[in-house]
Design a protein around this motif. Structure first.
Motif, PDB file in Angstrom:
ATOM      1  N   SER A  99       0.801  -1.270   0.097  1.00 21.96           N
ATOM      2  CA  SER A  99      -0.001  -0.143   0.088  1.00 21.96           C
ATOM      3  C   SER A  99       0.864   1.152   0.090  1.00 21.96           C
ATOM      4  O   SER A  99       2.007   1.400   0.571  1.00 21.96           O
ATOM      5  CB  SER A  99      -0.932  -0.006   1.218  1.00 21.96           C
ATOM      6  OG  SER A  99      -1.719  -1.111   1.031  1.00 21.96           O
ATOM      7  N   GLU A 263      -8.365   3.681   0.150  1.00 25.29           N
ATOM      8  CA  GLU A 263      -8.585   2.505   0.701  1.00 25.29           C
ATOM      9  C   GLU A 263      -9.484   1.788  -0.494  1.00 25.29           C
ATOM     10  O   GLU A 263      -9.026   0.518  -0.576  1.00 25.29           O
ATOM     11  CB  GLU A 263      -9.440   2.255   2.006  1.00 25.29           C
ATOM     12  CG  GLU A 263      -9.479   1.135   2.661  1.00 25.29           C
ATOM     13  CD  GLU A 263     -10.079   1.005   3.930  1.00 25.29           C
ATOM     14  OE1 GLU A 263     -11.144   0.243   4.151  1.00 25.29           O
ATOM     15  OE2 GLU A 263      -9.871   1.787   4.880  1.00 25.29           O
ATOM     16  N   GLU A 266      -7.509   0.850  -3.533  1.00 25.91           N
ATOM     17  CA  GLU A 266      -6.204  -0.128  -3.248  1.00 25.91           C
ATOM     18  C   GLU A 266      -5.193   0.407  -4.093  1.00 25.91           C
ATOM     19  O   GLU A 266      -4.580  -0.159  -4.919  1.00 25.91           O
ATOM     20  CB  GLU A 266      -6.822  -1.540  -3.393  1.00 25.91           C
ATOM     21  CG  GLU A 266      -7.916  -1.953  -2.848  1.00 25.91           C
ATOM     22  CD  GLU A 266      -8.013  -3.399  -2.971  1.00 25.91           C
ATOM     23  OE1 GLU A 266      -8.293  -3.717  -4.361  1.00 25.91           O
ATOM     24  OE2 GLU A 266      -8.468  -4.351  -2.248  1.00 25.91           O
ATOM     25  N   LYS A 268      -1.335   0.642  -4.548  1.00 25.04           N
ATOM     26  CA  LYS A 268      -0.209  -0.213  -4.414  1.00 25.04           C
ATOM     27  C   LYS A 268       0.863   0.275  -5.261  1.00 25.04           C
ATOM     28  O   LYS A 268       0.828   0.692  -6.181  1.00 25.04           O
ATOM     29  CB  LYS A 268      -0.537  -1.881  -4.882  1.00 25.04           C
ATOM     30  CG  LYS A 268      -1.629  -2.018  -3.684  1.00 25.04           C
ATOM     31  CD  LYS A 268      -1.640  -3.646  -3.553  1.00 25.04           C
ATOM     32  CE  LYS A 268      -2.521  -4.247  -2.686  1.00 25.04           C
ATOM     33  NZ  LYS A 268      -2.402  -3.959  -1.235  1.00 25.04           N
TER      34      LYS A 268
END
Length: 596
Positions: A99, A263, A266, A268
């Protein structure tokens, strides 16, 4: 579980220590009708969900214990398989990465409070920074909220946002759209919405200035709905947070909603690979030489790394400074850093990457410069509709259009007609529309989105025309709707558009209007660009709108007839069968040529 009668999906997810996205999926599996993470659940439903999850967890633990007992005897035999599985899992984790903080850009109409909001966020967060506060601005600010970080790009506005996209860089993860509660949705608000939508980036709306006596939050939500941003409380998916950037009201909730949105999407990155990212600011410093602020999108940037920026600048990083002005040795994903050690000042919006060594960096830059020289020696042409069509991937093609017209009535009629041209094989998508001249913003959005610009009964600004040529953006201008529809229809059906193109020869500005006995009105002009040629086609443009088209009937220099008058000279012009000249009007002279 809780004292509240109602609870939002994301709040329940936090209480049960799971991602909001996973909670949404579980609720849908249980047959509970929810639309977004902001949907509200009553106390009874929330209790049922909690009990169900607890039961599932208990069953899973029982099954795990049972499995362990059965497999004890064969544990040694399976040791090698476990090692292999661990390696596969590690490979999957590296592929998806870890993350990273969200990168946020603030957009909105002028004077709606974009800069004030950024300043307020930075100042309310100053306690989490080291003593001494911010020593310098490097183009991005890192804010800490509830132990998590958010990175704000300091340059507000959709122009900078779209310029980065046009150069192939997607810096932003979330857009904050600032709308003043007392002013509502304005033209630049709509532009910002369309720029964010074209980039497919989620929007969180900050309804600002709620402290004003004439603030009307519901009116703003209604206007947002008309632009396709339906607030969650009205059954949509757009997060709207009422705030006062001036007083600090609602700022904490806005930051919390940004973390929630991050969140959901997501975000990454893999910190273990070589760094790559985007230039967000650059300058020439008298003491340090060329300086650039880089935003790391993936990997970790380290002092001593060799970077290539935009294929035209390179160097070994001598020093790095974080957003607090402190010297640093490593910069992880989503974080900004100001670097020194590069050979030239790169363009903001350029992408950068770390390479093995200086030899490779030099090679990349030299090859790029050679390609640029070769490209400059070739005849330059705009991208055609066919070029754009050929670039599109997938079975169903999408023709993206930026539509500008003289009045709202024409705009709506043309939009309806264009959308009806869509077929099973090709879709027309209008990514931005508006009334008025074609601007540089329109061209930049077209460049970033691989779109064409269509103008009806209007002209582009001269700066927009020059930018379109540089960015290879096609601008198609029409005065008759059916010709526009015919062109696109022919193209969609696989036929070539008309083999004709308009070539602008010159423009002249009317400085004074003379009345000459027995002849009539003559426009006293100054040639601003190109040249004016007698008997060529001409149009009169007033406030960006075409008011008449004919040809140059008479052209004079002082008292003498002239065949042509070049840029920088004055002349008298008469357009055939036209006499309603006004100071400030533009006369454009053009020719129609066959395209090659």
């Amino acid at each position: 579980m809780m004292g509240k009668e109602k609870i939002r999906v994301y709040e329940l997810a936090r209480m049960l220590n799971m991602p909001a996205k996973e909670m949404l999926s579980i609720l849908k599996d249980l047959g509970i009708d929810v639309k977004t993470h902001m949907s509200v659940l009553d106390k009874e439903t929330a209790k049922i969900v909690e009990d169900t999850l607890t039961e599932q967890e208990t069953e899973a633990k029982k099954e795990e214990t049972s499995t362990e007992a059965v497999e004890t005897d064969t544990a040694e035999e399976k040791a090698e398989e476990v090692v292999e599985e661990t390696e596969v899992t590690k490979e999957i984790e590296e592929t998806y990465g870890e993350s990273r903080p969200p990168v946020v850009t603030v957009m909105g109409h002028v004077d709606h409070g974009k800069t004030t909001l950024l300043d307020t966020i930075r100042n309310t967060n100053i306690a989490s920074r080291e003593a001494g506060g911010i020593t310098q601005h490097i183009g991005a600010s890192v804010i800490e909220v509830n132990g998590k970080e958010i990175v704000f790009l300091d340059t507000p506005g959709h122009e900078a946002f779209t310029k980065m996209r046009a150069r192939g860089a997607q810096a932003t993860d979330i857009v904050i759209l600032v709308v003043a509660a007392d002013d509502g949705v304005m033209p630049q608000t709509i532009e910002a919405i369309n720029h964010a939508k074209a980039a497919n980036i989620p929007i969180v709306v900050a309804i600002n200035k709620i402290d004003k006596p004439n603030a009307n939050i519901d009116r703003v939500k209604q206007q947002l709905s008309e632009q396709g941003l339906i607030p969650e409380e009205w059954g949509g998916e757009t997060i709207c947070v009422p705030i006062s950037a001036k007083n600090g009201t609602g700022i904490d909730e806005l930051l919390e909603m940004l973390l929630l949105q991050a969140e959901i999407v997501e975000l990454k990155a893999d910190p273990n690979r070589k760094a790559e990212g985007i230039v967000i600011e650059s300058r020439l410093d008298k003491g340090k030489g060329p300086v650039a602020t880089l935003l790391v999108k993936n990997g970790t940037l380290r002092k001593g790394d060799v970077v290539v920026i935009g294929n035209s600048s390179w160097g070994r990083i001598r020093a790095m400074f974080d957003d607090k002005g402190k010297m640093t040795k490593e910069v992880p994903p989503s974080k900004p850093a100001e670097i020194t050690g590069i050979d030239s000042v790169p363009q903001p919006g350029s992408t950068f990457r770390v390479v093995e060594n200086e030899k490779i960096a030099k090679q990349i830059v030299e090859e790029y410069q050679l390609q640029q020289k070769m490209a400059a020696s070739r005849p330059h042409r705009q991208l055609t509709i066919e070029d754009l069509y050929a670039q599109m991937s997938g079975e169903k093609k999408e023709i993206r259009i930026i539509l500008k017209a003289d009045v709202h009535g024409s705009l709506e009629a043309i939009e309806d007609s264009l959308l009806k041209l869509s077929t099973e094989d090709a879709t027309i998508k209008i990514i931005h529309k508006g009334v008025g001249r074609i601007t540089e913003n329109d061209v930049m959005l077209a460049s970033a989105s691989k779109a064409i610009v269509i103008g009806f009964n209007i002209r582009p600004e001269s700066s927009a025309t020059k930018l379109a040529d540089r960015e290879r953006v096609t601008i198609k201008l029409y005065r008759v709707i059916y010709e526009m529809l015919e062109d696109l229809q022919n193209f969609i059906e696989g036929m070539k558009p008309k083999e004709e193109m308009e070539v602008l020869i010159g423009t002249a500005e009317i400085r004074k209007v003379f009345r000459i006995p027995k002849i009539g009105k003559v426009a006293g002009c100054y040639v601003t660009d190109g040249k004016i040629i007698r008997d060529k086609k001409a149009r009169v443009v007033r406030d960006g709108k075409i008011i008449y088209e004919s040809k140059i009937n008479s052209l004079r220099r002082f008292k003498n007839d002239a065949k042509e008058v070049a840029s920088g000279y004055e002349c008298g012009i008469m357009v055939e069968k036209f006499s309603d000249y006004k100071e400030g009007d533009i006369i454009e002279v053009y020719d129609i040529q066959e395209s090659t």
